[in-house]
Design a protein around this motif. Structure first.
Motif, PDB file in Angstrom:
ATOM      1  N   ASP A   1      49.842  44.252  43.634  1.00 56.36           N
ATOM      2  CA  ASP A   1      48.577  43.565  43.426  1.00 56.36           C
ATOM      3  C   ASP A   1      47.480  44.269  44.220  1.00 56.36           C
ATOM      4  N   GLY A   2      46.294  44.345  43.599  1.00 55.12           N
ATOM      5  CA  GLY A   2      45.178  45.026  44.269  1.00 55.12           C
ATOM      6  C   GLY A   2      45.249  46.520  44.068  1.00 55.12           C
ATOM      7  N   SER A   3      45.900  46.925  42.978  1.00 50.20           N
ATOM      8  CA  SER A   3      46.187  48.351  42.837  1.00 50.20           C
ATOM      9  C   SER A   3      44.924  49.205  42.696  1.00 50.20           C
ATOM     10  N   SER A   4      43.799  48.562  42.321  1.00 48.62           N
ATOM     11  CA  SER A   4      42.583  49.381  42.237  1.00 48.62           C
ATOM     12  C   SER A   4      42.111  49.798  43.640  1.00 48.62           C
ATOM     13  N   ASN A   5      42.728  49.234  44.670  1.00 53.07           N
ATOM     14  CA  ASN A   5      42.387  49.601  46.053  1.00 53.07           C
ATOM     15  C   ASN A   5      43.190  50.805  46.563  1.00 53.07           C
TER      16      ASN A   5
ATOM     17  N   VAL B   1      35.459  35.375  48.680  1.00 51.57           N
ATOM     18  CA  VAL B   1      35.148  35.274  47.255  1.00 51.57           C
ATOM     19  C   VAL B   1      34.319  36.501  46.892  1.00 51.57           C
ATOM     20  N   ASN B   2      34.405  36.932  45.646  1.00 49.93           N
ATOM     21  CA  ASN B   2      33.572  38.057  45.230  1.00 49.93           C
ATOM     22  C   ASN B   2      32.175  37.529  44.904  1.00 49.93           C
ATOM     23  N   GLN B   3      31.321  37.533  45.929  1.00 51.68           N
ATOM     24  CA  GLN B   3      30.013  36.916  45.784  1.00 51.68           C
ATOM     25  C   GLN B   3      29.085  37.748  44.895  1.00 51.68           C
ATOM     26  N   GLY B   4      29.518  38.960  44.584  1.00 54.28           N
ATOM     27  CA  GLY B   4      28.765  39.794  43.648  1.00 54.28           C
ATOM     28  C   GLY B   4      28.684  39.165  42.258  1.00 54.28           C
ATOM     29  N   TYR B   5      29.598  38.229  41.999  1.00 59.35           N
ATOM     30  CA  TYR B   5      29.618  37.593  40.665  1.00 59.35           C
ATOM     31  C   TYR B   5      28.893  36.254  40.645  1.00 59.35           C
ATOM     32  N   GLU B   6      28.179  35.939  41.715  1.00 58.40           N
ATOM     33  CA  GLU B   6      27.619  34.594  41.878  1.00 58.40           C
ATOM     34  C   GLU B   6      26.812  34.152  40.650  1.00 58.40           C
TER      35      GLU B   6
ATOM     36  N   ARG C   1      34.645  37.220  54.212  1.00 58.42           N
ATOM     37  CA  ARG C   1      35.544  38.382  54.245  1.00 58.42           C
ATOM     38  C   ARG C   1      36.163  38.520  52.859  1.00 58.42           C
ATOM     39  N   TYR C   2      36.005  39.667  52.229  1.00 60.35           N
ATOM     40  CA  TYR C   2      36.593  39.857  50.902  1.00 60.35           C
ATOM     41  C   TYR C   2      37.075  41.292  50.773  1.00 60.35           C
ATOM     42  N   ILE C   3      38.394  41.417  50.675  1.00 60.42           N
ATOM     43  CA  ILE C   3      38.994  42.748  50.569  1.00 60.42           C
ATOM     44  C   ILE C   3      39.130  43.144  49.102  1.00 60.42           C
ATOM     45  N   GLY C   4      39.382  42.151  48.243  1.00 55.52           N
ATOM     46  CA  GLY C   4      39.606  42.472  46.832  1.00 55.52           C
ATOM     47  C   GLY C   4      41.064  42.758  46.547  1.00 55.52           C
ATOM     48  N   SER C   5      41.926  42.478  47.520  1.00 56.25           N
ATOM     49  CA  SER C   5      43.379  42.485  47.346  1.00 56.25           C
ATOM     50  C   SER C   5      43.827  41.085  47.708  1.00 56.25           C
ATOM     51  N   LEU C   6      44.289  40.355  46.728  1.00 55.23           N
ATOM     52  CA  LEU C   6      44.577  38.941  46.960  1.00 55.23           C
ATOM     53  C   LEU C   6      45.534  38.730  48.129  1.00 55.23           C
ATOM     54  N   VAL C   7      46.590  39.545  48.188  1.00 55.01           N
ATOM     55  CA  VAL C   7      47.580  39.370  49.248  1.00 55.01           C
ATOM     56  C   VAL C   7      46.919  39.526  50.621  1.00 55.01           C
TER      57      VAL C   7
ATOM     58  N   ILE D   1      39.446  29.903  53.385  1.00 54.50           N
ATOM     59  CA  ILE D   1      39.709  29.668  51.960  1.00 54.50           C
ATOM     60  C   ILE D   1      39.402  30.932  51.175  1.00 54.50           C
ATOM     61  N   PHE D   2      40.244  31.192  50.170  1.00 60.23           N
ATOM     62  CA  PHE D   2      39.987  32.236  49.183  1.00 60.23           C
ATOM     63  C   PHE D   2      39.732  31.520  47.866  1.00 60.23           C
ATOM     64  N   TYR D   3      38.746  31.987  47.117  1.00 57.65           N
ATOM     65  CA  TYR D   3      38.619  31.436  45.760  1.00 57.65           C
ATOM     66  C   TYR D   3      38.173  32.495  44.770  1.00 57.65           C
TER      67      TYR D   3
ATOM     68  N   LEU E   1      31.481  33.394  33.905  1.00 54.89           N
ATOM     69  CA  LEU E   1      31.027  33.758  32.555  1.00 54.89           C
ATOM     70  C   LEU E   1      30.904  35.271  32.392  1.00 54.89           C
ATOM     71  N   ARG E   2      31.510  35.999  33.355  1.00 52.98           N
ATOM     72  CA  ARG E   2      31.319  37.457  33.358  1.00 52.98           C
ATOM     73  C   ARG E   2      31.960  38.128  32.157  1.00 52.98           C
ATOM     74  N   ASP E   3      33.198  37.729  31.891  1.00 54.34           N
ATOM     75  CA  ASP E   3      33.930  38.350  30.796  1.00 54.34           C
ATOM     76  C   ASP E   3      34.398  37.238  29.851  1.00 54.34           C
TER      77      ASP E   3
ATOM     78  N   LYS F   1      40.167  35.724  36.859  1.00 48.23           N
ATOM     79  CA  LYS F   1      40.975  36.926  36.690  1.00 48.23           C
ATOM     80  C   LYS F   1      42.452  36.734  37.035  1.00 48.23           C
ATOM     81  N   LEU F   2      42.741  35.776  37.894  1.00 50.45           N
ATOM     82  CA  LEU F   2      44.078  35.745  38.493  1.00 50.45           C
ATOM     83  C   LEU F   2      45.117  35.078  37.595  1.00 50.45           C
ATOM     84  N   ARG F   3      46.327  35.587  37.684  1.00 50.58           N
ATOM     85  CA  ARG F   3      47.411  35.086  36.810  1.00 50.58           C
ATOM     86  C   ARG F   3      48.155  33.945  37.492  1.00 50.58           C
TER      87      ARG F   3
ATOM     88  N   TYR G   1      52.140  35.006  38.354  1.00 55.62           N
ATOM     89  CA  TYR G   1      52.459  36.117  39.256  1.00 55.62           C
ATOM     90  C   TYR G   1      51.657  36.110  40.549  1.00 55.62           C
ATOM     91  N   GLU G   2      50.496  35.450  40.525  1.00 52.45           N
ATOM     92  CA  GLU G   2      49.644  35.464  41.718  1.00 52.45           C
ATOM     93  C   GLU G   2      49.447  34.050  42.279  1.00 52.45           C
ATOM     94  N   ALA G   3      48.895  33.165  41.440  1.00 53.27           N
ATOM     95  CA  ALA G   3      48.506  31.842  41.943  1.00 53.27           C
ATOM     96  C   ALA G   3      49.713  30.998  42.380  1.00 53.27           C
TER      97      ALA G   3
HETATM   98  P1  AFP Z   1      43.622  44.913  40.721  1.00 53.37           P
HETATM   99  O1  AFP Z   1      45.129  44.891  40.797  1.00 53.37           O
HETATM  100  O2  AFP Z   1      43.073  45.297  39.386  1.00 53.37           O
HETATM  101  O3  AFP Z   1      43.005  45.669  41.853  1.00 53.37           O
HETATM  102  O4  AFP Z   1      43.179  43.376  40.891  1.00 53.37           O
HETATM  103  C1  AFP Z   1      43.388  42.755  42.096  1.00 53.37           C
HETATM  104  C2  AFP Z   1      43.174  41.304  41.947  1.00 53.37           C
HETATM  105  O5  AFP Z   1      43.969  40.786  40.931  1.00 53.37           O
HETATM  106  C3  AFP Z   1      43.411  40.551  43.252  1.00 53.37           C
HETATM  107  O6  AFP Z   1      44.261  41.187  44.136  1.00 53.37           O
HETATM  108  C4  AFP Z   1      42.031  40.410  43.847  1.00 53.37           C
HETATM  109  O7  AFP Z   1      41.913  39.251  44.614  1.00 53.37           O
HETATM  110  C5  AFP Z   1      41.133  40.371  42.650  1.00 53.37           C
HETATM  111  O8  AFP Z   1      41.829  41.056  41.616  1.00 53.37           O
HETATM  112  C6  AFP Z   1      39.836  41.049  42.893  1.00 53.37           C
HETATM  113  O9  AFP Z   1      39.073  41.011  41.744  1.00 53.37           O
HETATM  114  P2  AFP Z   1      37.521  41.414  41.703  1.00 53.37           P
HETATM  115  O10 AFP Z   1      37.469  42.898  41.863  1.00 53.37           O
HETATM  116  O11 AFP Z   1      37.061  40.947  40.373  1.00 53.37           O
HETATM  117  O12 AFP Z   1      36.850  40.678  42.834  1.00 53.37           O
END
Ligand code: AFP
Length: 332
Positions: free
Chosen positions: A117-121, A209-214, A236-242, A254-256, A261-263, A270-272, A275-277
């Protein structure tokens, strides 16, 4: 040396509290810990593979080198499919369930996982993780596991956990009897108990939270976020849920990831769920926290498909309840 508790010893001790246990669950947890060590080794090497131009391209033998998330997926499947302990697996990386090959016997448990999870990182050497949960099969023993075995409500989870590949590799799990954290000692290749009985601190200091999507959020979520800001919490937001979950579990917060309405294809965020929640909700509840989709506990949701998404509010109990109040329109 008496104080050094390996993950194996700890899982075995936990098993003693369940005299009816066959040892299968214990062994599966240990198998996952082994997979975690293999994946941890590979994540550390990933940056080097990158400069050598290997990942995702041809290696010296002319073979395609798997991307790290595919590698993690394959590692978990290969280390678990032959043991006779699992009925079926399901992975965030695979569209359908992963049956146990015919040459191996099937067991009683279902393993659901997000391999990386968070593989884009990964490209930025930022922490990533593996998340998993275990359920008991519902279909008859001895037959191949089914998709329905995987589509069970989170309340049926018997154990769940995650592995954090960060400055250190950590394995955090619960079998319903406390949440326990282990740190990988690279020199001996063992996970050692470093965080027994984790309880989320009663004072929350972080919101994540990803406040960029506010601008894509509903008004209630915007107002809730304003309220958290007024409480002088740290963002604090890393963008890797774990990694985000782990920090808030140890530090309080808290994480949320709300619906937005972005996509239009992802109105639930976005979260499954599977596998995640669900696995993290199990850990959150067992550490004194909560997890909700904004209306009901995550663990009460009846899944309808393998890859369904859900809004997620997870961590500090009071802040999760407050999010529900805002969503219900119960706040001024
Ligand atoms: P990736 O696996 O595509 O990096 O997604 C990670 C994730 O599912 C989760 O780990 C993060 O909390 C969340 O996406 C971050 O998503 P945003 O980039 O939309 O904030």
């Amino acid at each position: 040396m008496d104080k050094v508790i390996t993950i194996e010893r700890h899982i075995l001790e936990q098993q003693k509290q369940h005299p009816e246990a066959t040892g299968a669950l214990t062994s599966i947890l240990y198998d996952i810990a082994l997979a975690a060590k293999v994946i941890a080794r590979e994540t550390t090497r990933a940056a080097l593979e990158d400069i050598l131009g290997l990942t995702g391209s041809m290696n010296v033998q002319g073979e395609q080198v798997a991307r790290l998330d595919e590698y993690a997926n394959t590692t978990i499947v290969r280390l678990n499919q032959f043991t006779g302990r699992l009925a079926v697996m399901a992975s965030e990386e695979m569209p359908d369930i992963i049956p146990i090959p015919d040459e191996y016997s099937v067991g009683r448990y279902c393993l659901l996982f997000d391999p990386l999870d968070g593989s884009s990182n990964i490209d930025y050497s930022v922490s990533i993780g593996t998340i998993f949960s275990l359920l008991r099969r519902q279909s008859p023993d001895g037959t191949p596991g089914t998709v329905e075995d995987c589509l069970q409500c989170g309340r049926q989870i018997v154990a769940a956990g995650y592995v954090l590949y960060g400055p250190s590799t950590m394995f955090v799990y619960s079998d319903g009897n406390g949440v326990h954290g282990f740190t990988l000692d690279q020199t001996v290749g063992e996970f050692l108990l470093t965080h027994p009985n984790i309880v989320i601190p009663s004072k929350a200091q972080f919101y994540s939270v990803n406040q960029g999507y506010e601008r894509y959020w509903a008004r209630e979520i915007q107002e809730y976020t304003n309220r958290l800001q007024q409480m002088d919490m740290k963002l604090r937001y890393i963008g890797s849920l774990v990694a985000d979950f782990h920090r808030n579990l140890l530090g309080g917060g808290i994480f949320y990831y709300p619906a937005d309405l972005r996509d239009p294809k992802k109105p639930q965020g976005k979260l499954r769920l599977l596998y995640e929640a669900n696995p993290l909700a199990f850990l959150s509840e067992h550490s004194g926290g909560a997890a909700s989709d904004g209306r009901r506990p995550i663990l009460d949701i009846e899944p309808t498909s393998l890859h369904q998404r859900t809004p997620l509010f997870i961590g500090d109990k009071k802040l999760v309840a407050m999010a529900e109040d805002y969503i219900r329109g119960a706040m001024p």
